[in-house]
Design an enzyme around this catalytic site. Structure first.
Site, PDB file in Angstrom:
ATOM      1  N   CYS A 169     -11.389  11.655   5.276  1.00 15.40           N
ATOM      2  CA  CYS A 169     -11.782  11.385   4.375  1.00 15.40           C
ATOM      3  C   CYS A 169     -11.143  12.665   3.402  1.00 15.40           C
ATOM      4  O   CYS A 169     -11.285  12.799   2.562  1.00 15.40           O
ATOM      5  CB  CYS A 169     -13.367  12.085   4.802  1.00 15.40           C
ATOM      6  N   HIS A 310     -16.888  19.130  -2.069  1.00 15.50           N
ATOM      7  CA  HIS A 310     -16.697  18.055  -0.552  1.00 15.50           C
ATOM      8  C   HIS A 310     -18.375  17.081  -0.544  1.00 15.50           C
ATOM      9  O   HIS A 310     -18.577  16.304  -0.505  1.00 15.50           O
ATOM     10  CB  HIS A 310     -15.573  18.512   0.654  1.00 15.50           C
ATOM     11  N   GLU A 320     -19.077  24.795   3.520  1.00 12.36           N
ATOM     12  CA  GLU A 320     -18.355  24.409   2.552  1.00 12.36           C
ATOM     13  C   GLU A 320     -18.287  25.761   1.491  1.00 12.36           C
ATOM     14  O   GLU A 320     -17.030  26.650   0.209  1.00 12.36           O
ATOM     15  CB  GLU A 320     -17.934  23.516   1.742  1.00 12.36           C
ATOM     16  N   LYS A 341     -20.788  12.325  -4.903  1.00  7.75           N
ATOM     17  CA  LYS A 341     -21.364  12.096  -3.618  1.00  7.75           C
ATOM     18  C   LYS A 341     -22.489  11.203  -3.896  1.00  7.75           C
ATOM     19  O   LYS A 341     -23.515  11.565  -3.555  1.00  7.75           O
ATOM     20  CB  LYS A 341     -20.691  12.285  -2.170  1.00  7.75           C
ATOM     21  N   HIS A 346     -20.071   8.480   0.152  1.00  8.58           N
ATOM     22  CA  HIS A 346     -19.080   9.297   0.540  1.00  8.58           C
ATOM     23  C   HIS A 346     -17.907   7.880   0.845  1.00  8.58           C
ATOM     24  O   HIS A 346     -18.390   7.381   1.261  1.00  8.58           O
ATOM     25  CB  HIS A 346     -19.391   9.722   1.552  1.00  8.58           C
ATOM     26  N   PHE A 406     -12.902  14.239   9.248  1.00 11.20           N
ATOM     27  CA  PHE A 406     -12.882  14.600  10.805  1.00 11.20           C
ATOM     28  C   PHE A 406     -11.471  14.981  11.108  1.00 11.20           C
ATOM     29  O   PHE A 406     -10.389  14.300  10.822  1.00 11.20           O
ATOM     30  CB  PHE A 406     -13.333  12.759  11.183  1.00 11.20           C
TER      31      PHE A 406
END
Lengths: 418, 78
Positions: A169, A310, A320, A341, A346, A406
């Protein structure tokens, strides 16, 4: 040092298939979420997604505009989205017809997190049911991640660096950051950079649901499912699409009288070195990436006016935010921060590029897009402007985009008005 | 026009994205219809599925035009 500016934008998202439509829908607070229509999802835990709408829809995507019929049949949707977004960006930059010398100095860095999962799934079934002699001769090159860059270079004759980032991502943000470096290092004068994804297929949805990453508790209320920073957040909503920018060396852009949107001034990268799917609980990797980007940009906390987070609508949102607070200050030194998002889901490998484009548009129009569904903010968000529900006019001189993937891969990009 | 010819042309139009009137019997897949060698592999697979014939590689290599495909299928289908 060679400076790098943005001179063209292209978007394919669940809220539209051109930049101005997407931006208008985003600022209007629309949601791209709905029940999954791409396949029968009745046996899935997660039955919702933010799908790119079909041609004919009010803001649908017409693949035949920029992608040959034959190629549409041969490649996975993420490649189709990527080719279209790259074409939009080149048209926007006025670079569709380049001379031969410029083609040698123009490259592509358009990546994807996963690549052609729908095609891998369907051809596996062909292999199983009909045997190897029925597997498509286009199977491999229709699924490979670097084939957006490949297809775009062939279509437009671009012979500069041909590259593709694969960092889950963080792909879209890394693509732009790496491509900016290629221009700075004189490998190219122009780069098409960005990311694309399309994994709303049975295997993709099941895989993310099994990893406990997807929202599975709002199947009856898809538009409310993506709710970053809200107490009831329960996983991300999968989106799809592509974002591509034209990056250009500043003097080159100036010399040809190009429209200049913004300058890429800061880029930071780091690894969490912690867990394959969970972020470091203190957000150390995120903080490192942001600090590196700030240092490269030569910026202090008060210089950033907007953070496109994010913010995937998972437990990680507040991790975050804590990292952003450590970098920018408890009140983010007056910056607004939102997660788009909440509206488009996403986009995985496309997210960082699409969201960087939103940062650029926020600079252009001096307005920040909202965080939808933020009805009951998490305690950790107190004192921070997360732009709940509605877009807001404000001064935006510079913006920061965060992307985390990830494997614990982090990217931060800073752009500013020129 | 034979039934085989109709079905072959339909497959060619769908796979190569060309106008139906360009798919004449003497049209060459590569020279006239913009196919590459992999497109021909895919077309041959589609013909095999549609007509229930097997077209071995050495025969497939000799199929250069629409007429070649129609002829092979008519001579070999069950």
């Amino acid at each position: 040092m060679r400076r790098v500016v943005v001179t063209g934008l292209g978007l394919v998202t669940p809220l539209g298939a051109d930049v101005e439509t997407v931006w208008a829908n985003l600022l209007a607070g629309k949601s791209g979420a709905g029940p999954i229509t791409r396949f029968d999802a009745s046996n899935q835990k997660c039955r919702i997604a933010c799908e790119v709408k079909p041609a004919g829809h009010e803001y649908g995507f017409d693949a035949s505009k920029r992608v040959d019929h034959k190629i549409q049949r041969q490649v996975d949707p993420f490649i189709v989205y990527g080719i279209d977004a790259a074409g939009q960006a080149l048209e926007d930059a006025g670079l569709v017809d380049m001379d031969e010398a410029l083609k040698l100095r123009t490259g592509c860095s358009i990546g994807s997190g996963i690549g052609g999962l729908p095609g891998i799934e369907s051809e596996s079934i062909v292999l199983h049911e009909k045997g190897p002699s029925r597997v498509s001769p286009h199977f491999v090159h229709g699924r490979l991640i670097n084939l957006i860059s490949g297809q775009v270079s062939i279509k437009y004759g671009l012979m500069g660096p041909n590259h593709a980032v694969v960092t889950a991502c963080s792909t879209g943000a890394h693509s732009i950051g790496d491509a900016a470096r290629m221009i700075r290092d004189d490998d190219a004068d122009v780069m098409l950079a960005g990311g694309a994804e399309s994994t709303i297929n049975p295997l993709g949805v099941a895989g993310f649901a099994q990893a406990r990453a997807l929202n599975c508790s709002f199947n009856d209320r898809p538009e409310a499912a993506s709710r970053p920073y809200d107490k009831d957040r329960d996983g991300f909503v999968m989106g799809e699409g592509a974002g591509v920018v034209v990056l250009e060396e500043y003097e080159h852009a100036k010399a040809r009288g190009a429209k200049i949107y913004a300058e890429v001034v800061g880029y930071g990268l780091s690894g969490d070195a912690y867990h394959v799917t969970a972020p470091h609980p203190e957000g150390k990797g995120a903080e490192l990436a942001m600090r590196m980007a700030m240092r490269k940009a030569g910026m202090e906390p008060g210089d950033i006016d907007y953070v496109n987070a994010h913010g995937t609508s998972t437990m990680a949102d507040t991790i975050e935010l804590a990292a952003v607070k450590r970098v920018l200050g408890d009140d983010l030194s007056g910056a607004s921060m939102s997660s788009t998002k909440s509206a488009i889901g996403h986009l995985l490998g496309g997210a960082g590029a699409v969201e960087t484009i939103f940062c650029i548009l926020a600079l252009r129009d001096q307005i920040v897009p909202p965080t939808l569904n933020l009805d009951n903010p998490d305690e950790g968000t107190i004192g921070v402007d997360l732009v709940p529900h509605v877009a807001r006019k404000r001064t935006v001189r510079a913006a920061l985009n965060n992307s985390f993937g990830f494997g614990g891969t982090n990217a931060a990009l800073i752009i500013k008005a020129i | 026009m034979s039934d085989t010819a109709d079905r072959v042309k339909k497959i060619v139009v769908e796979h190569l994205g060309v106008e139906a009137d360009k798919v004449t019997e003497d049209a060459s897949f590569i020279d006239d219809l913009g196919a590459d060698s992999l497109d021909i592999v895919e077309l041959v697979m589609a013909f095999e599925e549609e007509f229930g014939v097997e077209i071995p590689d050495d025969a497939a290599e000799k199929i250069a035009t629409v007429a070649d495909a129609i002829k092979y299928i008519d001579e070999n289908k069950g």
